[in-house]
Motif scaffolding. Structure first.
Motif, PDB file in Angstrom:
ATOM      1  N   ARG A 240       0.834  -1.214   0.000  1.00 44.70           N
ATOM      2  CA  ARG A 240       0.000   0.000   0.000  1.00 44.70           C
ATOM      3  C   ARG A 240       0.867   1.261   0.000  1.00 44.70           C
ATOM      4  O   ARG A 240       0.532   2.240  -0.682  1.00 44.70           O
ATOM      5  N   ARG A 241       1.946   1.267   0.757  1.00 45.16           N
ATOM      6  CA  ARG A 241       2.845   2.433   0.766  1.00 45.16           C
ATOM      7  C   ARG A 241       3.399   2.697  -0.633  1.00 45.16           C
ATOM      8  O   ARG A 241       3.514   3.844  -1.061  1.00 45.16           O
ATOM      9  N   GLN A 242       3.761   1.632  -1.324  1.00 45.32           N
ATOM     10  CA  GLN A 242       4.300   1.807  -2.674  1.00 45.32           C
ATOM     11  C   GLN A 242       3.248   2.372  -3.628  1.00 45.32           C
ATOM     12  O   GLN A 242       3.556   3.222  -4.462  1.00 45.32           O
ATOM     13  N   ARG A 243       2.026   1.879  -3.504  1.00 50.58           N
ATOM     14  CA  ARG A 243       0.960   2.428  -4.350  1.00 50.58           C
ATOM     15  C   ARG A 243       0.742   3.909  -4.061  1.00 50.58           C
ATOM     16  O   ARG A 243       0.474   4.701  -4.979  1.00 50.58           O
ATOM     17  N   ALA A 244       0.844   4.293  -2.790  1.00 56.30           N
ATOM     18  CA  ALA A 244       0.698   5.707  -2.434  1.00 56.30           C
ATOM     19  C   ALA A 244       1.818   6.538  -3.051  1.00 56.30           C
ATOM     20  O   ALA A 244       1.572   7.631  -3.572  1.00 56.30           O
TER      21      ALA A 244
ATOM     22  N   SER B  97       0.975  25.941  -2.032  1.00 56.97           N
ATOM     23  CA  SER B  97       0.453  25.462  -3.313  1.00 56.97           C
ATOM     24  C   SER B  97       0.131  23.973  -3.215  1.00 56.97           C
ATOM     25  O   SER B  97       0.440  23.315  -2.209  1.00 56.97           O
ATOM     26  N   TYR B  98      -0.461  23.455  -4.283  1.00 53.49           N
ATOM     27  CA  TYR B  98      -0.801  22.039  -4.333  1.00 53.49           C
ATOM     28  C   TYR B  98       0.457  21.182  -4.171  1.00 53.49           C
ATOM     29  O   TYR B  98       0.459  20.137  -3.524  1.00 53.49           O
ATOM     30  N   CYS B  99       1.562  21.642  -4.753  1.00 53.33           N
ATOM     31  CA  CYS B  99       2.815  20.885  -4.682  1.00 53.33           C
ATOM     32  C   CYS B  99       3.374  20.830  -3.267  1.00 53.33           C
ATOM     33  O   CYS B  99       4.043  19.863  -2.904  1.00 53.33           O
ATOM     34  N   HIS B 100       3.133  21.865  -2.479  1.00 57.57           N
ATOM     35  CA  HIS B 100       3.570  21.834  -1.085  1.00 57.57           C
ATOM     36  C   HIS B 100       2.879  20.681  -0.347  1.00 57.57           C
ATOM     37  O   HIS B 100       3.497  19.968   0.447  1.00 57.57           O
ATOM     38  N   TRP B 101       1.600  20.532  -0.596  1.00 56.85           N
ATOM     39  CA  TRP B 101       0.846  19.456   0.047  1.00 56.85           C
ATOM     40  C   TRP B 101       1.328  18.091  -0.454  1.00 56.85           C
ATOM     41  O   TRP B 101       1.467  17.149   0.333  1.00 56.85           O
ATOM     42  N   LEU B 102       1.575  17.985  -1.761  1.00 57.26           N
ATOM     43  CA  LEU B 102       2.057  16.721  -2.318  1.00 57.26           C
ATOM     44  C   LEU B 102       3.417  16.328  -1.725  1.00 57.26           C
ATOM     45  O   LEU B 102       3.660  15.170  -1.385  1.00 57.26           O
ATOM     46  N   THR B 103       4.296  17.322  -1.601  1.00 59.51           N
ATOM     47  CA  THR B 103       5.631  17.051  -1.057  1.00 59.51           C
ATOM     48  C   THR B 103       5.555  16.602   0.400  1.00 59.51           C
ATOM     49  O   THR B 103       6.252  15.668   0.817  1.00 59.51           O
ATOM     50  N   ALA B 104       4.709  17.287   1.171  1.00 62.64           N
ATOM     51  CA  ALA B 104       4.557  16.917   2.583  1.00 62.64           C
ATOM     52  C   ALA B 104       3.998  15.505   2.717  1.00 62.64           C
ATOM     53  O   ALA B 104       4.455  14.710   3.566  1.00 62.64           O
ATOM     54  N   GLU B 105       3.037  15.155   1.864  1.00 65.43           N
ATOM     55  CA  GLU B 105       2.458  13.811   1.922  1.00 65.43           C
ATOM     56  C   GLU B 105       3.478  12.767   1.459  1.00 65.43           C
ATOM     57  O   GLU B 105       3.567  11.682   2.029  1.00 65.43           O
ATOM     58  N   PHE B 106       4.253  13.087   0.424  1.00 66.31           N
ATOM     59  CA  PHE B 106       5.276  12.175  -0.066  1.00 66.31           C
ATOM     60  C   PHE B 106       6.315  11.904   1.019  1.00 66.31           C
ATOM     61  O   PHE B 106       6.754  10.763   1.217  1.00 66.31           O
ATOM     62  N   ASN B 107       6.702  12.948   1.724  1.00 64.22           N
ATOM     63  CA  ASN B 107       7.650  12.827   2.830  1.00 64.22           C
ATOM     64  C   ASN B 107       7.103  11.896   3.912  1.00 64.22           C
ATOM     65  O   ASN B 107       7.810  11.036   4.442  1.00 64.22           O
ATOM     66  N   LEU B 108       5.816  12.055   4.233  1.00 65.18           N
ATOM     67  CA  LEU B 108       5.185  11.250   5.278  1.00 65.18           C
ATOM     68  C   LEU B 108       5.115   9.775   4.870  1.00 65.18           C
ATOM     69  O   LEU B 108       5.421   8.882   5.677  1.00 65.18           O
ATOM     70  N   VAL B 109       4.731   9.511   3.627  1.00 68.05           N
ATOM     71  CA  VAL B 109       4.629   8.129   3.148  1.00 68.05           C
ATOM     72  C   VAL B 109       6.008   7.473   3.120  1.00 68.05           C
ATOM     73  O   VAL B 109       6.173   6.308   3.501  1.00 68.05           O
ATOM     74  N   ALA B 110       7.026   8.219   2.678  1.00 70.47           N
ATOM     75  CA  ALA B 110       8.387   7.678   2.631  1.00 70.47           C
ATOM     76  C   ALA B 110       8.875   7.299   4.032  1.00 70.47           C
ATOM     77  O   ALA B 110       9.521   6.254   4.221  1.00 70.47           O
TER      78      ALA B 110
END
Length: 359
Positions: free
Chosen positions: A237-241, A305-318
């Protein structure tokens, strides 16, 4: 000279090379088991020995990994024993009443068909199949039935030994595919964040292809390791995210500079993923020990921006993925190789046999 020869033979026992040349190793062990079975039949003229060869091909033929081979061989042996017993019962009933024999066989076939749609489908199917092979129409000689059962058991054991000597393990294939995905995710994220030219669609296609192959390995990996499937499923699931976030990042990165800001955070994410890939490939838990610091919350920014949210979520999933792998890898490393288990089994058998003779 001898050292170089030893190193060349070690390739046959090294998980990385076994997975790199998985098809060749699979062909080699099937051929080895088949030749041993053929030699036994020619030397001892075993009655109905062709069933031994058929069983070897069934157990090994289409299942490359140790977990799948072991599961299939054990179900084959269990189904054969139960089916042979049911066949002998059918033959005994035939001597009293052919009708009772056929009713017994019909009832067993119905039960076999019922349970063939459940978890032990292969075992259930083999019970009915072996019963019919052993009993025939009820008038088969008992000696032939016993020899058929013996050959099926011998073929299953030969398949297990061959699979253990060239141990293609699902957990190793799963680890190597995961390492490739982690490296792919780190590379793709770095290029997207820096606005480098990259074919994100092709990279994500490779990522998803590995993810599908990993999904197919989970059942065998659970069988080999004895670990709960939930741990493997969480990592899937983490990889899919990660894949989903990378896909969205690729769509919006060209319209905003947010991903290229904060180079320190980007490097930390890439470093974490690369270290995790290295740790999984080479069985180094220390590479998974470094905690990834939290990303700057978009809520703390004036104009997120939208990318700020994406980066924060990517960091959390990683970071969650790193934590899951740090818990899983030590357990995977404790799983003994199949060859060791097979050799120990043979050693104990020889020891007990020698002790019996001395007595």
């Amino acid at each position: 000279m001898e050292g170089s020869r030893w190193r060349s033979w070690r390739i046959l026992l090294t998980p990385y090379y076994l997975n790199l040349y998985a098809r060749q190793a699979h062909v080699l062990r099937v051929a080895a088991a088949f030749l041993v079975g053929l030699a036994l039949n020619l030397l001892f003229e075993i009655p109905h020995g062709s069933w031994m060869l058929v069983t070897i091909l069934i157990v090994l033929g289409s299942v490359p990994h140790w977990g799948g081979v072991r599961r299939k061989a054990l179900q084959r042996m269990g189904g054969s024993l139960l089916g042979a017993a049911a066949g002998l019962v059918a033959m005994a009933l035939y001597r009293h009443s052919p009708l009772s024999c056929y009713l017994w066989m019909t009832a067993l076939v119905m039960l076999s068909a019922w349970f063939a749609l459940g978890k032990g489908e292969y075992l259930a199917l083999l019970v009915g199949l072996t019963m019919v092979i052993v009993a025939g129409l009820g008038n088969e000689p008992v000696e032939a039935a016993l020899w058929r059962g013996f050959n099926v058991l011998a073929g299953s054991l030969l398949g297990l030994v061959a699979a253990g000597l060239f141990p293609l393990r699902a957990i190793d294939s799963w680890r190597f595919l995961l390492a490739d995905n982690l490296r792919e995710a780190a590379t793709l994220y770095s290029k997207i964040a820096r606005r480098r030219e990259v074919d994100a669609g092709l990279a994500l296609e490779r990522f998803n292809s590995r993810l599908i192959r990993m999904r197919a390995l989970v059942a065998a990996a659970v069988q080999e390791s004895g670990l709960p499937a939930a741990g493997f499923d969480a990592i899937q699931r983490r990889q899919r995210a990660l894949c989903s976030l990378l896909d969205r990042m690729g769509e919006v990165a060209q319209d905003t500079p947010a991903l290229s800001d904060g180079a320190e955070q980007r490097r930390a994410i890439v470093r974490t993923l690369m270290r995790a890939a290295h740790g999984m490939r080479f069985n180094q838990p220390a590479m998974l020990a470094e905690v990834l610091s939290e990303a700057v919350s978009p809520l703390a920014l004036d104009k997120p921006s939208y990318c700020h949210w994406l980066t924060a979520e990517f960091n959390l999933v990683a970071e969650h993925l790193r934590e899951d792998l740090a818990l899983l890898l030590p357990s995977l490393m404790q799983v003994p190789p199949p060859s060791r288990g097979v050799l120990l089994m043979v050693w104990h058998w020889l020891s007990s046999a020698s002790q019996g003779r001395s007595r």
